[in-house]
Enzyme design. Structure first.
Site, mmCIF file in Angstrom:
data_model
loop_
_atom_site.group_PDB
_atom_site.id
_atom_site.type_symbol
_atom_site.label_atom_id
_atom_site.label_comp_id
_atom_site.label_asym_id
_atom_site.label_seq_id
_atom_site.Cartn_x
_atom_site.Cartn_y
_atom_site.Cartn_z
ATOM 1 N N GLY A 47 16.375 -0.069 -63.400
ATOM 2 C CA GLY A 47 17.736 0.101 -63.002
ATOM 3 C C GLY A 47 17.680 -0.471 -61.340
ATOM 4 O O GLY A 47 18.402 0.194 -60.709
ATOM 5 N N HIS A 48 16.840 -1.265 -60.822
ATOM 6 C CA HIS A 48 16.993 -1.551 -59.592
ATOM 7 C C HIS A 48 16.352 -2.819 -59.470
ATOM 8 O O HIS A 48 15.890 -3.551 -60.165
ATOM 9 C CB HIS A 48 16.214 -0.588 -58.865
ATOM 10 C CG HIS A 48 14.796 -0.481 -59.154
ATOM 11 N ND1 HIS A 48 14.104 0.425 -60.027
ATOM 12 C CD2 HIS A 48 13.688 -1.162 -58.721
ATOM 13 C CE1 HIS A 48 13.011 0.184 -60.148
ATOM 14 N NE2 HIS A 48 12.586 -0.830 -59.384
ATOM 15 N N SER A 49 16.358 -3.551 -58.280
ATOM 16 C CA SER A 49 15.972 -4.642 -57.778
ATOM 17 C C SER A 49 15.150 -4.406 -56.298
ATOM 18 O O SER A 49 15.221 -3.384 -55.802
ATOM 19 C CB SER A 49 16.779 -5.850 -57.627
ATOM 20 O OG SER A 49 17.560 -5.555 -56.341
ATOM 21 N N ARG A 94 15.879 -5.470 -62.904
ATOM 22 C CA ARG A 94 15.194 -5.016 -63.950
ATOM 23 C C ARG A 94 15.641 -3.708 -64.581
ATOM 24 O O ARG A 94 15.817 -2.660 -63.713
ATOM 25 C CB ARG A 94 13.542 -5.219 -63.622
ATOM 26 C CG ARG A 94 12.927 -3.856 -62.931
ATOM 27 C CD ARG A 94 13.040 -4.054 -61.600
ATOM 28 N NE ARG A 94 13.235 -4.934 -60.645
ATOM 29 C CZ ARG A 94 12.145 -5.815 -60.218
ATOM 30 N NH1 ARG A 94 10.866 -5.250 -60.081
ATOM 31 N NH2 ARG A 94 12.271 -6.987 -59.462
#
Length: 133
Positions: A47-49, A94
């Site tokens: 839940g981040h990039s 992702r």
């Protein structure tokens, strides 16, 4: 999309296989290694990039899905073989989900941990993509 499946070289033996990751397998020098385990099947991870970091995810045991977004398209890749790594370059959102029982996700990262390298809000991620990142 700026991702790639990488074949991890293996030595096959009737007593069991050995996967080998040396400097020439990855497109970056590994600065950090960590792994996720004992993950409930209903859990969502990621839940981040990342702004700069690149990483390779490997399903050492079991399986899980990796949902990838670049701001235009979305792709889901199931990792379930310990001789396949998923290279995720920077500026890719992702999410990891659908963990099987006993799943272990090994992560090889190009930089040490730096909270400032993370974008943890999807709207902020989309805004950074529209700004040319």
């Amino acid at each position: 999309m700026n991702i790639k499946l990488i074949d991890i070289p293996k030595i096959e033996n009737i007593l069991g296989n050995i996967a080998v990751i040396e400097n020439d397998v990855l497109p970056f020098e590994v600065k950090r290694v960590y792994y996720l385990y004992d993950i409930p099947s209903s859990a969502n991870r990621g839940g981040h990039s990342h702004i700069k970091l690149q990483q390779v995810l490997i399903a050492i045991s079991g399986s899980f899905d990796v949902i990838l977004k670049d701001g235009i398209s979305e792709k889901t890749i199931t990792l379930n073989k310990p001789d396949k790594g998923l290279l995720i370059r920077n500026n890719i959102w992702r999410e990891l989900e659908n963990f099987s029982s006993g799943a272990v996700c090994l992560v090889l990262a190009s930089t040490i941990y730096n909270e400032e390298d993370y974008i943890r809000d999807f709207d902020e991620f989309l805004k950074s993509k529209s700004n040319g990142n």
